[in-house]
Design an enzyme around this catalytic site. Structure first.
Site, PDB file in Angstrom:
ATOM      1  N   CYS A 183       1.133  -1.145  -0.046  1.00 59.64           N
ATOM      2  CA  CYS A 183      -0.116  -0.119   0.177  1.00 59.64           C
ATOM      3  C   CYS A 183       1.423   1.246  -0.342  1.00 59.64           C
ATOM      4  O   CYS A 183       2.026   1.308   0.535  1.00 59.64           O
ATOM      5  CB  CYS A 183      -0.603   0.090   1.166  1.00 59.64           C
ATOM      6  SG  CYS A 183      -1.875   1.801   1.513  1.00 59.64           S
ATOM      7  N   ASP A 190      -0.191  -6.314  -0.286  1.00 61.82           N
ATOM      8  CA  ASP A 190      -0.901  -6.409  -0.610  1.00 61.82           C
ATOM      9  C   ASP A 190      -1.036  -7.739  -1.276  1.00 61.82           C
ATOM     10  O   ASP A 190       0.029  -8.140  -2.641  1.00 61.82           O
ATOM     11  CB  ASP A 190      -1.608  -5.513  -1.711  1.00 61.82           C
ATOM     12  CG  ASP A 190      -2.039  -3.928  -1.071  1.00 61.82           C
ATOM     13  OD1 ASP A 190      -2.918  -4.395  -0.052  1.00 61.82           O
ATOM     14  OD2 ASP A 190      -1.765  -3.022  -1.447  1.00 61.82           O
TER      15      ASP A 190
END
Length: 276
Positions: A183, A190
């Site tokens: 992120c 992620d």
């Protein structure tokens, strides 16, 4: 790149309250143009596609005050001028919790209206009731899994020079479950599975795998990562046609699954993988 100024007012990365009274102003949009300019995409997009969202934590009250739950499937067109920041989506959907409505049709209409206004294009919304939860399928992305290819990895930020292709034209689908990015605001990891369907010179498996792994420490939103992949693979492998699809594991009860294609393919069914 998305700038600090772009995100100054975003809820992501900041302590926030979790309102349970409807508020469409909780939605926070970010322009796609900033990241697209960084990878050389102008107004004439080299792809079509959608961002498929699944929100598993949607609830509201019926007209008698009894809670209702649903899974929301959202489809944002890639042609929309903005993406919606994911934490703001969580806060917005959470704001329905103490809102009374006589039925799901009206709730879906409100969500579609608000998301379309935020994204700048028509967003499709489907609400799945509990009676249909058990019918939901789990399936992995199609294609030849390249994760068993033996490679030495030295690059952990995006390196398109790793991509190679040669020989006559082939048509195939390659996939990997090893994708990870970060992120750009919080630094949280992620995770995703990625499928690349193409027609063109045969893509070198080891180079493609090392390229996908090179996103491991890259700060980027899901949508931007997939568009960067599309541009890099198209250019680096001289593809005649290309489709890139990623299914990210959920965060905050929401998963985001971008799909980009030059082949005019229809968006796939929004079927989650086992990790989702």
């Amino acid at each position: 790149m998305v700038t600090t100024a772009d995100l100054a007012s975003a809820p992501l990365g900041h302590a926030t309250a979790y309102p349970d009274q409807y508020d469409r102003n909780l939605l926070f949009a970010l322009p796609r143009s900033t990241e697209r300019e960084a990878i050389g995409i102008g107004d004439a997009l080299p792809f079509s596609g959608v961002d498929q969202w699944t929100a598993f934590e949607l609830t509201w009250l019926d007209s008698q005050g009894k809670p209702v739950v649903a899974i929301a499937g959202l489809e944002v067109p890639a042609t929309s001028p903005a993406i919606i920041e994911s934490k703001s989506m969580k806060l917005y959907l959470g704001s329905f919790a103490q809102m009374r409505h006589p039925g799901s049709v009206e709730v879906a209409r409100i969500i579609a209206r608000d998301l379309s206004a935020a994204a700048g294009a028509a967003v499709r919304v489907d609400l799945l009731p509990p009676g249909r939860f058990a019918a939901q399928r789990i399936a992995e992305l199609p294609g030849e899994n390249i994760d068993a290819v033996r490679v030495t990895v030295e690059h952990y930020d995006v390196d398109p020079s790793l991509l190679r292709a040669r020989g006559g034209s082939v048509t195939e689908v390659l996939r990997s479950d090893l994708f990870r990015s970060q992120c750009p605001v919080t630094g949280q990891p992620d995770y995703a599975s990625v499928a690349i369907a193409y027609r063109g010179p045969r893509i070198d498996r080891s180079g493609l795998l090392r390229y996908l792994v090179s996103y491991r420490c890259h700060p980027g939103f899901h949508e931007h990562c997939v568009e960067r992949m599309f541009v890099d693979v198209m250019a680096g492998c001289r593809c005649e046609a290309l489709t890139v699809q990623a299914r990210f594991t959920r965060r905050g009860g929401i998963d985001i699954n971008p799909f980009r294609t030059s082949a005019g393919a229809s968006p796939p069914a929004n079927v989650r993988t086992a990790r989702q």
